[in-house]
Design a protein around this motif. Structure first.
Motif, PDB file in Angstrom:
ATOM      1  N   ALA A 146       1.140  -1.407  -0.383  1.00  0.00           N
ATOM      2  CA  ALA A 146       0.058  -0.030  -0.035  1.00  0.00           C
ATOM      3  C   ALA A 146       0.937   1.356  -0.342  1.00  0.00           C
ATOM      4  CB  ALA A 146      -0.565   0.154   1.037  1.00  0.00           C
ATOM      5  N   SER A 147       0.713   2.143  -0.866  1.00  0.00           N
ATOM      6  CA  SER A 147       1.471   3.546  -1.215  1.00  0.00           C
ATOM      7  C   SER A 147       0.387   4.542  -1.056  1.00  0.00           C
ATOM      8  CB  SER A 147       2.232   2.992  -1.857  1.00  0.00           C
ATOM      9  OG  SER A 147       2.023   2.614  -2.951  1.00  0.00           O
ATOM     10  N   SER A 148       1.057   5.256  -1.000  1.00  0.00           N
ATOM     11  CA  SER A 148       0.785   7.410  -1.170  1.00  0.00           C
ATOM     12  C   SER A 148       1.873   7.940  -1.986  1.00  0.00           C
ATOM     13  CB  SER A 148       0.194   7.505  -0.268  1.00  0.00           C
ATOM     14  OG  SER A 148       1.884   8.396   0.747  1.00  0.00           O
ATOM     15  N   LEU A 149       1.817   8.846  -2.279  1.00  0.00           N
ATOM     16  CA  LEU A 149       3.112  10.026  -2.792  1.00  0.00           C
ATOM     17  C   LEU A 149       4.102   9.784  -1.913  1.00  0.00           C
ATOM     18  CD1 LEU A 149       1.320  12.620  -4.861  1.00  0.00           C
ATOM     19  CD2 LEU A 149       1.694  10.831  -5.760  1.00  0.00           C
ATOM     20  N   PHE A 150       4.190   9.536  -0.761  1.00  0.00           N
ATOM     21  CA  PHE A 150       5.037   9.426   0.120  1.00  0.00           C
ATOM     22  C   PHE A 150       5.664   8.389   0.942  1.00  0.00           C
ATOM     23  CE2 PHE A 150       2.497  13.509  -0.151  1.00  0.00           C
ATOM     24  CZ  PHE A 150       3.495  14.215  -0.847  1.00  0.00           C
ATOM     25  N   CYS A 151       4.352   8.179   1.143  1.00  0.00           N
ATOM     26  CA  CYS A 151       4.776   6.409   2.090  1.00  0.00           C
ATOM     27  C   CYS A 151       4.323   5.158   1.084  1.00  0.00           C
ATOM     28  CB  CYS A 151       4.364   6.698   3.403  1.00  0.00           C
ATOM     29  SG  CYS A 151       4.459   8.765   4.364  1.00  0.00           S
ATOM     30  N   GLU A 152       5.458   4.608   1.568  1.00  0.00           N
ATOM     31  CA  GLU A 152       4.711   3.001   1.733  1.00  0.00           C
ATOM     32  C   GLU A 152       5.220   2.011   2.417  1.00  0.00           C
ATOM     33  OE1 GLU A 152       6.555   1.651  -2.453  1.00  0.00           O
ATOM     34  OE2 GLU A 152       7.684   0.208  -1.619  1.00  0.00           O
ATOM     35  N   SER A 153       4.266   0.958   2.356  1.00  0.00           N
ATOM     36  CA  SER A 153       5.166  -0.575   3.145  1.00  0.00           C
ATOM     37  C   SER A 153       3.496  -1.837   2.752  1.00  0.00           C
ATOM     38  CB  SER A 153       3.993  -0.342   5.014  1.00  0.00           C
ATOM     39  OG  SER A 153       4.144  -0.974   5.446  1.00  0.00           O
ATOM     40  N   THR A 154       4.796  -2.498   2.249  1.00  0.00           N
ATOM     41  CA  THR A 154       4.676  -4.367   1.943  1.00  0.00           C
ATOM     42  C   THR A 154       4.592  -5.308   3.822  1.00  0.00           C
ATOM     43  OG1 THR A 154       5.515  -3.664   0.437  1.00  0.00           O
ATOM     44  CG2 THR A 154       5.368  -5.811   0.296  1.00  0.00           C
ATOM     45  N   THR A 155       3.713  -6.037   3.243  1.00  0.00           N
ATOM     46  CA  THR A 155       3.973  -7.618   4.238  1.00  0.00           C
ATOM     47  C   THR A 155       3.214  -8.578   3.363  1.00  0.00           C
ATOM     48  OG1 THR A 155       2.772  -8.465   6.167  1.00  0.00           O
ATOM     49  CG2 THR A 155       0.852  -7.941   4.661  1.00  0.00           C
ATOM     50  N   ASN A 156       3.095 -10.096   3.465  1.00  0.00           N
ATOM     51  CA  ASN A 156       3.361 -10.798   2.427  1.00  0.00           C
ATOM     52  C   ASN A 156       3.505 -11.870   3.748  1.00  0.00           C
ATOM     53  OD1 ASN A 156       5.408 -12.503   4.032  1.00  0.00           O
ATOM     54  ND2 ASN A 156       7.289 -11.215   2.184  1.00  0.00           N
ATOM     55  N   GLN A 157       2.183 -12.937   3.133  1.00  0.00           N
ATOM     56  CA  GLN A 157       1.856 -14.257   3.681  1.00  0.00           C
ATOM     57  C   GLN A 157       1.969 -15.540   2.875  1.00  0.00           C
ATOM     58  OE1 GLN A 157       0.347 -15.399   6.893  1.00  0.00           O
ATOM     59  NE2 GLN A 157       0.252 -16.204   5.799  1.00  0.00           N
ATOM     60  N   MET A 158       2.451 -16.443   2.925  1.00  0.00           N
ATOM     61  CA  MET A 158       2.336 -17.492   2.713  1.00  0.00           C
ATOM     62  C   MET A 158       1.911 -18.888   2.498  1.00  0.00           C
ATOM     63  SD  MET A 158       5.685 -18.045   1.165  1.00  0.00           S
ATOM     64  CE  MET A 158       6.095 -19.807   0.303  1.00  0.00           C
TER      65      MET A 158
END
Length: 177
Positions: free
Chosen positions: A116-128
């Protein structure tokens, strides 16, 4: 005075601002400089802190046996003006907030990743998740009837087999393919 309840002193100081909301937070930072003669001056500076997505999702089931291969996805990311990128681990992607589900074409281990991101910030997660290889289903063409010598071409109609062993029931050696 950092305008968030924290204060500090010194020539050089660091402060960590947070924003767990959905819109920009603006903090009005105040510095009071005092001289050795007790004279002072005040300066103000606005600090804008953009919200950061707190990415979270659930994928169910985590393990299933093929031909069951559909994973339900629920996006639990905090509300905000985010753009989304789902990567399913099988070369397929989606850019919607809630894709609902994804169906895999074959068995294997897959890493589902949400950014998930905006023009300024971003974050990521994952699941197997895992789509287990299926239990083979043995099947072949109809029995043949005829006079001796009878030669029959058998057609393997089995599903999900990796190797096959034929036993013709007439004491000839078992054939493995």
């Amino acid at each position: 005075d950092f305008d968030d309840g924290a204060m500090g002193t010194g020539q050089v100081i660091a402060h960590r601002f947070t924003n767990i909301g959905a819109v920009d937070s603006i903090y009005r930072v105040r510095l009071i400089a005092k001289s050795a003669f007790n004279c002072n001056d005040t300066a103000y500076e606005d600090v804008t802190v953009h919200p950061t997505p707190i990415v979270d999702f659930s994928a169910t089931p985590l393990v299933q046996e093929y031909p069951d291969a559909t994973v339900d996805l629920i996006n639990n990311t905090n509300k905000g003006n985010w753009t989304y990128l789902w990567e399913y681990g099988d070369q397929n992607t989606a850019t919607v907030r809630n894709p609902g589900s994804h169906t895999y074409a074959t068995w294997g281990m897959y890493n589902i990743e949400l950014t998930a991101s905006s023009l300024f910030c971003e974050s990521t997660t994952n699941q197997m998740i895992e789509i287990e290889s299926p239990t083979p289903i043995a099947d072949f063409g109809d029995s043949a009837v005829g006079c001796e010598p009878l030669e029959v071409s058998f057609i393997n109609k089995s599903l999900y087999g990796a190797s096959y062993e034929w036993d013709f029931g007439d004491s000839t050696p078992v054939v493995t393919a």
